[in-house]
Design an enzyme around this catalytic site. Sequence first.
Site, PDB file in Angstrom:
ATOM      1  N   LYS A 167      45.605  46.083  58.566  1.00 32.05           N
ATOM      2  CA  LYS A 167      46.276  46.865  57.530  1.00 32.05           C
ATOM      3  C   LYS A 167      47.758  46.986  57.840  1.00 32.05           C
ATOM      4  CE  LYS A 167      44.340  50.760  56.272  1.00 32.05           C
ATOM      5  NZ  LYS A 167      43.934  52.190  56.235  1.00 32.05           N
ATOM      6  N   ASN A 218      43.556  64.185  49.580  1.00 29.08           N
ATOM      7  CA  ASN A 218      44.905  63.698  49.333  1.00 29.08           C
ATOM      8  C   ASN A 218      44.933  62.378  48.563  1.00 29.08           C
ATOM      9  OD1 ASN A 218      47.565  64.530  49.934  1.00 29.08           O
ATOM     10  ND2 ASN A 218      47.793  62.799  51.287  1.00 29.08           N
ATOM     11  N   GLN A 273      42.935  48.992  61.380  1.00 30.43           N
ATOM     12  CA  GLN A 273      44.348  49.351  61.317  1.00 30.43           C
ATOM     13  C   GLN A 273      45.245  48.186  61.758  1.00 30.43           C
ATOM     14  OE1 GLN A 273      44.621  52.906  60.480  1.00 30.43           O
ATOM     15  NE2 GLN A 273      46.618  52.292  59.739  1.00 30.43           N
ATOM     16  N   SER A 281      54.318  55.937  56.361  1.00 28.20           N
ATOM     17  CA  SER A 281      54.488  56.482  57.709  1.00 28.20           C
ATOM     18  C   SER A 281      55.518  55.664  58.483  1.00 28.20           C
ATOM     19  CB  SER A 281      53.151  56.462  58.461  1.00 28.20           C
ATOM     20  OG  SER A 281      52.335  57.538  58.071  1.00 28.20           O
ATOM     21  N   LYS A 334      50.009  52.413  65.688  1.00 33.17           N
ATOM     22  CA  LYS A 334      50.189  53.315  64.540  1.00 33.17           C
ATOM     23  C   LYS A 334      48.842  53.529  63.880  1.00 33.17           C
ATOM     24  CE  LYS A 334      52.968  55.642  61.880  1.00 33.17           C
ATOM     25  NZ  LYS A 334      52.031  56.749  62.042  1.00 33.17           N
ATOM     26  N   THR A 359      49.380  57.161  49.839  1.00 30.00           N
ATOM     27  CA  THR A 359      48.166  56.346  49.822  1.00 30.00           C
ATOM     28  C   THR A 359      47.621  56.225  48.410  1.00 30.00           C
ATOM     29  OG1 THR A 359      47.668  57.168  52.047  1.00 30.00           O
ATOM     30  CG2 THR A 359      45.926  55.978  50.912  1.00 30.00           C
ATOM     31  N   GLY A 392      48.412  61.716  60.278  1.00 33.04           N
ATOM     32  CA  GLY A 392      47.280  62.472  59.784  1.00 33.04           C
ATOM     33  C   GLY A 392      46.148  61.575  59.323  1.00 33.04           C
ATOM     34  N   ASP A 393      45.012  62.176  59.071  1.00 28.36           N
ATOM     35  CA  ASP A 393      43.835  61.488  58.539  1.00 28.36           C
ATOM     36  C   ASP A 393      42.921  62.587  58.011  1.00 28.36           C
ATOM     37  OD1 ASP A 393      42.595  58.611  58.548  1.00 28.36           O
ATOM     38  OD2 ASP A 393      40.923  59.882  59.142  1.00 28.36           O
ATOM     39  N   LYS A 442      44.121  54.272  66.541  1.00 27.57           N
ATOM     40  CA  LYS A 442      43.476  55.374  65.826  1.00 27.57           C
ATOM     41  C   LYS A 442      43.025  56.417  66.834  1.00 27.57           C
ATOM     42  CE  LYS A 442      42.365  56.447  61.518  1.00 27.57           C
ATOM     43  NZ  LYS A 442      43.195  56.212  60.327  1.00 27.57           N
TER      44      LYS A 442
END
Length: 449
Positions: free
Chosen positions: A114, A240, A111, A381, A90, A209, A165-166, A126
């Site tokens: 996290k 964002n 990630q 997510s 993820k 976030t 998304g990123d 990623k």
Amino acid sequence: MSYVDEVIAQVVEKNPAEPEFHQAVKEVLESLRPVVEQNEELYRREAILERIVNPERQIKFRVPWVDDKGQVQVNTGYRVQFNSAIGPYKGGLRLHPSVNLGIIKFLGFEQIFKNSLTGLPIGGGKGGSDFDPKGKSDREVMAFCQSFMTELYKYIGADTDVPAGDIGTGAREIGYMFGQYKRIKGVYEGVLTGKGLSYGGSLARTEATGYGLLYFVAEMLKTNGKDLKGKTVAVSGAGNVAIYAIQKAQQLGAKPVTCSDSTGWIYDPEGIDVALLKEVKEVKRARLSEYAAARKSAEYHEKKDSNDHGVWNIKCDVALPCATQNELNLDDAKALVANGCFAVAEGANMPTTPDATEYLQKNGILFAPGKASNAGGVATSALEMSQNSERLSWTFEEVDGKLKGIMENIFHNLDDAAKRYGHEGDYVVGANIAGFEKVVNAMLAQGVC
């Protein structure tokens, strides 16, 4: 040479010209020394550190597409599937000219921990491309996204790898990618998160976030006998994360007074007007100079160069770097301390340089690392994945309530880990240990794989 030092040296030797990845590995492994030293014989025998710093799989591919002039363009696509010990990979897809393998590996490595901290069953990954959606027409963005997914679809799936998304990848890009995946595979599944509400997206994902960052900060301050209400907050970024961090900070009674983009930054002593900021950045997709032009109380400062981070020179109680990696340097940290700032929480991925982090911690600043404080996005997510699996949609209040609980639990888990290993108040050590322990336990249980 200790086991930690050996593995750091191996990473640098085997991954040349990837400074961001080296930085991320060093930061994590250095803080894991207390755990590794207690379990060194077992970890060496099982090659735990070698396995955790090497991705399970890394994919690199070309992305050809045709622009509006009929010219064929070629970009490079990446997906690094780092660790699946606790769940499917993820992590987001970053679309930005700066993207290269080293940056994707740094983000994917972060990630792992996290995602583990969220308490949800998601592994670390990623991806992205050096494609820049800025200045492109919708048709050009669609052409790129369809070509990108035509290759990526082979390696992802609802139970395998679920990208999101990123930077550069918003609802438009996710929509085009999802449509192409569905078209090629002939299945309708939750293979991407950050989707539109009409086709499986989750309420509160857009805000997650930024909101999560503030839920974490509020709990961190409360535990340390402080209150966010009435405090002045400096924020970097105007995307964002920054927008919704500013909005939630205001809802919690604080006064955010800054934001920034790639060309300049705003200081608004009366507090950022969120509605105006959204109009400028989300609707018009314009520069912050337009915010200042529309609001008399705001000062606009043009950036002198890429190292100009003027927002950190503004007097504040709490600083929230929400832009990009390594944006808050040692000089910025000194300015924050000198101006009486008492808390820094990362809204972006690794936005604080190692020497700045060290300086902040040595000067008694409450410092929250991004893998903990900005985990609200990936947590939500994962909640979107749950809703897709159930074929249900939860209300905004349900998702927001779960997000708040997750962020508060993350803080207490890392606070507890730091205390258990004699590093009370060091939330970098606490976050890395808390995230690491869960992943390692799963890796050991599953054997050599």
